[in-house]
Design a protein around this motif. Structure first.
Motif, PDB file in Angstrom:
ATOM      1  N   ALA A  34       0.837  -1.210   0.000  1.00  0.00           N
ATOM      2  CA  ALA A  34       0.000   0.000   0.000  1.00  0.00           C
ATOM      3  C   ALA A  34       0.872   1.260   0.000  1.00  0.00           C
ATOM      4  O   ALA A  34       0.642   2.188  -0.787  1.00  0.00           O
ATOM      5  CB  ALA A  34      -0.930  -0.015   1.215  1.00  0.00           C
ATOM      6  N   GLN A  73      -6.631   9.399  -7.250  1.00  0.00           N
ATOM      7  CA  GLN A  73      -7.681   8.909  -6.351  1.00  0.00           C
ATOM      8  C   GLN A  73      -7.843   7.387  -6.441  1.00  0.00           C
ATOM      9  O   GLN A  73      -7.995   6.702  -5.437  1.00  0.00           O
ATOM     10  CB  GLN A  73      -8.993   9.602  -6.693  1.00  0.00           C
ATOM     11  N   ASP A  76      -5.164   5.783  -4.542  1.00  0.00           N
ATOM     12  CA  ASP A  76      -5.492   5.849  -3.111  1.00  0.00           C
ATOM     13  C   ASP A  76      -6.470   4.730  -2.734  1.00  0.00           C
ATOM     14  O   ASP A  76      -6.323   4.080  -1.702  1.00  0.00           O
ATOM     15  CB  ASP A  76      -6.164   7.194  -2.769  1.00  0.00           C
ATOM     16  N   GLU A  77      -7.473   4.555  -3.585  1.00  0.00           N
ATOM     17  CA  GLU A  77      -8.469   3.509  -3.300  1.00  0.00           C
ATOM     18  C   GLU A  77      -7.832   2.118  -3.298  1.00  0.00           C
ATOM     19  O   GLU A  77      -8.182   1.268  -2.480  1.00  0.00           O
ATOM     20  CB  GLU A  77      -9.606   3.576  -4.328  1.00  0.00           C
ATOM     21  N   ALA A  79      -4.759   1.440  -2.491  1.00  0.00           N
ATOM     22  CA  ALA A  79      -3.979   1.335  -1.250  1.00  0.00           C
ATOM     23  C   ALA A  79      -4.914   1.050  -0.072  1.00  0.00           C
ATOM     24  O   ALA A  79      -4.625   0.213   0.790  1.00  0.00           O
ATOM     25  CB  ALA A  79      -3.182   2.609  -1.018  1.00  0.00           C
ATOM     26  N   THR A  80      -6.070   1.726  -0.072  1.00  0.00           N
ATOM     27  CA  THR A  80      -7.061   1.480   0.979  1.00  0.00           C
ATOM     28  C   THR A  80      -7.541   0.027   0.909  1.00  0.00           C
ATOM     29  O   THR A  80      -7.686  -0.644   1.935  1.00  0.00           O
ATOM     30  CB  THR A  80      -8.258   2.446   0.814  1.00  0.00           C
ATOM     31  N   GLY A  81      -7.754  -0.456  -0.299  1.00  0.00           N
ATOM     32  CA  GLY A  81      -8.182  -1.845  -0.487  1.00  0.00           C
ATOM     33  C   GLY A  81      -7.167  -2.819   0.102  1.00  0.00           C
ATOM     34  O   GLY A  81      -7.537  -3.798   0.763  1.00  0.00           O
ATOM     35  N   LYS A  83      -5.136  -2.262   2.551  1.00  0.00           N
ATOM     36  CA  LYS A  83      -5.202  -2.207   4.020  1.00  0.00           C
ATOM     37  C   LYS A  83      -6.428  -2.961   4.536  1.00  0.00           C
ATOM     38  O   LYS A  83      -6.398  -3.552   5.613  1.00  0.00           O
ATOM     39  CB  LYS A  83      -5.219  -0.749   4.494  1.00  0.00           C
ATOM     40  N   GLN A  84      -7.510  -2.925   3.741  1.00  0.00           N
ATOM     41  CA  GLN A  84      -8.706  -3.682   4.163  1.00  0.00           C
ATOM     42  C   GLN A  84      -8.440  -5.187   4.158  1.00  0.00           C
ATOM     43  O   GLN A  84      -8.933  -5.922   5.009  1.00  0.00           O
ATOM     44  CB  GLN A  84      -9.892  -3.345   3.254  1.00  0.00           C
TER      45      GLN A  84
END
Lengths: 415, 415
Positions: A34, A73, A76-77, A79-81, A83-84
């Protein structure tokens, strides 16, 4: 040795060590992935721009261009994915059952990785990151084969992910991309049983059918959805109309959107016009059978093809039926066993529909649009299986695992 | 329409109604099937005699003749087998999980039949009855394709089973046999995705490989077993020898018998001769590596082929290894992921072996001969899966099922 064989062999070797990595090691690598995605944003956007330029020069459609595009963006999404995925429980090593036999043998069933997963997919570069993260979390090595239209983006994404793996102390062969995107090489991949444990095709119907038809490696079929909504005579009109509009128009391009609405005659007589107005208002084009056409002159005659087609667009087929049985028979004939729904307040019809309709997900009083790993609460999705073996419906992390039996004894022999 | 298409289509139609039959209806049919087998013993033995006569005229081997032979006792055993299937819990309809999402959707996962199972098998006519009973119990229609050498026996057995289905009020299309046993028809069956949900090949390696290579219908691979026994330095000698002799000689023709014994050097130095004597006493022929050969002049040199071969006979390959890691590496290279065993009193080695060896069943201090649906306590077995998707290891009734999600709401739409 060809690129395919070299990478497939490396993946198999890597899978062996990857299966032994701890949850902490895998999670740590996902977090570094991420970070690395964000740190190398500029490089990724530059490489993506090359694909977009080629695509524009080739006259690619706006919707395909959109799917191909990376933005700050979207990174970013991603990277967020990642982490999820870290937050999800690691299924590997989970003990699924234990029992002791009369002879004292203790039999335990545990979850293990599948091994090497071959992922064959079309333009969207986010699949590169999504699939890699889910495979890594489940201790599988992945061999990615994306489309040539996204080749610069995919090469860059995998380079970034591999740099992260290296930083995290995991073998970079855990995530590999085929740079050769020829059809011939994809076909070779179909029969690489020695190195690949499963193939997952993600994309249009023709890609998926080609894999199913030609692969000797086991396939996880993700699928096309010719989904239906049946409104019976007892349905509450506001609920039926709201679900019909949602299931058809909220995102018509996806596989869990409906393609045909079946309406019981009595309900149509009372509330049909209201349903039609709601659909027309959302710019839905409707093709109907004779009885449906009688309701509105804007309804065109439905052909056999209309009942069979996954429109993936603001089109719907409409049929008036005389009973729940007739609706079920229509779904049996034309459905693709993806998602099917009944709107009804009649317990007998609901039970009949839920029991007899054979599909990955059968709904009562809800939109088919919920057939999705996130909506089902799995926290991830590698695809929606429309086959009956191994996994059916939305596939989360568990679909990427197998099992083995550990049998512990004290010298038992067979008599 | 060809026999294959006619019967496949009928099977698909039948599967739809069969999936809705109650446990009582299915059990009743199984009991009538058992009665009918016994009532028509003479007819079945007469028809079997025709196959035996042809087989003898063709110079068929004694062991194959034995597998082809029906006797009054074997028919009794088949009837008993049917009654045992009645006693097993019916997996169909079982609720596997339920959860409610924050939006109020209630998601339940239930077991359903696979649909239509294509069974392709070799000479043993008892498979006709075994497979039919397990498919019926799980609400699946079965299309059987046996070998031409058993054609009279199979036609008679299916006729008897169908008469029982009729008496019990179930559709006779639940169990059908292809009378056309040509290779061409079998090949057509491989790609009948429209009608068949799964293919299960049972028989020799070449049959299974041919199905895997050519089928587009999903396959449940049942397998060949190149199984290993590893005896480490800490192994108790009497246990190691007893397990080695059992796993090799108790029934050498089956897939869960061992083909290679790996012995850690120190153990071999102390107890190797004792192990060899025990094996020679059972008339086992031993091929060994250089170090093994030094123990006894009767040990012939092992070739690369010996490490790869499933002998299915009183032959074994023997290798002296320096460590548990070396044994695991050998198994990784040559194993077929069926059944692997370690005999050891060393907790570190045991943990290493159970974790790292990738096979359907991994044993500690027990014979590999237990990899079997009955020995595992499943009460039935449709085969032993050596693939990683869907089912791995001995397959009982659950392997013949799929799942579907029932999603109950009160008007939920996707935002």
């Amino acid at each position: 040795m060809s690129e395919l064989l070299t990478k497939a062999k490396a993946a198999k070797e890597c899978a062996r060590t990857l299966s032994q990595k701890t949850t902490e090691q895998k999670n740590q690598a996902l977090l570094v992935m991420a970070e690395q995605l964000l740190a190398e944003k500029d490089y990724l956007l530059e490489e993506n721009a090359k694909d977009l330029e080629t695509a524009r020069a080739n006259g690619t459609s706006a919707s395909l261009l959109d799917r191909l595009t990376l933005t700050a963006q979207r990174l970013d999404e991603m990277a967020t994915g990642l982490k999820q995925v870290v937050e999800l429980p690691d299924p590997i090593g989970e003990s699924l059952s234990t029992h002791t036999r009369p002879n004292g043998l203790h039999i335990e069933k545990v979850r293990v990785p599948l091994g090497v997963i071959g992922m064959i997919y079309e333009a969207r570069p986010n699949v590169t990151v999504d699939a890699s993260s889910l495979c890594l979390k489940t201790g599988n090595a992945v061999l990615l084969r994306g489309s040539s239209s996204a080749i610069h983006s995919n090469i860059a994404l995998v380079a970034v992910l591999q740099r992260a793996l290296e930083k995290a102390g995991l073998p970079i062969e855990a995530i590999q991309l085929l740079e050769d995107t020829s059809r011939e090489t994809a076909s070779e991949m179909f029969t690489l049983n020695e190195y690949l444990d499963v193939l997952i095709p993600r994309g249009g119907a023709s890609l998926i059918q080609s894999v199913i038809k030609n692969a000797s490696v086991p396939v996880l079929e993700t699928g096309t959805g010719n989904c239906h909504l049946f409104i019976d005579r007892s349905a509450r009109p506001e609920m039926a109309i709201s679900v019909a509009v949602n299931a058809k128009t909220q995102r018509p391009s996806v596989c869990n959107a409906i393609e045909t609405i079946l309406v019981e005659k009595q309900w149509a007589a009372e509330h049909g016009k209201e349903l039609l107005e709601a659909l027309f208002e959302k710019n839905v084009t409707i093709a109907g059978d004779k009885q449906a056409q009688a309701f509105d002159s804007r309804i065109t005659p439905a052909s056999e093809e209309d009942w069979e087609t996954e429109f993936n667009d603001l089109n719907v087929a409409l049929k008036i039926v005389n009973s729940c049985e007739e609706a079920i028979a229509h779904i049996y004939q034309y459905g693709t066993k993806h998602s099917e729904a009944i709107i009804s307040e009649d317990a007998t019809n609901v039970a009949l529909f839920l029991n007899e309709v054979d599909a990955a997900a059968v709904y009562h009083n809800a939109s088919t649009r919920f057939t999705d790993g996130f909506e089902f609460g799995f926290g991830a999705e590698i695809g929606i299986s429309t086959q009956k073996l191994h996994a059916r419906g939305p596939m989360g992390l568990e679909a990427l695992t197998s099992t083995k039996y550990l049998v512990r004894g004290n010298g038992q022999v067979k008599g």
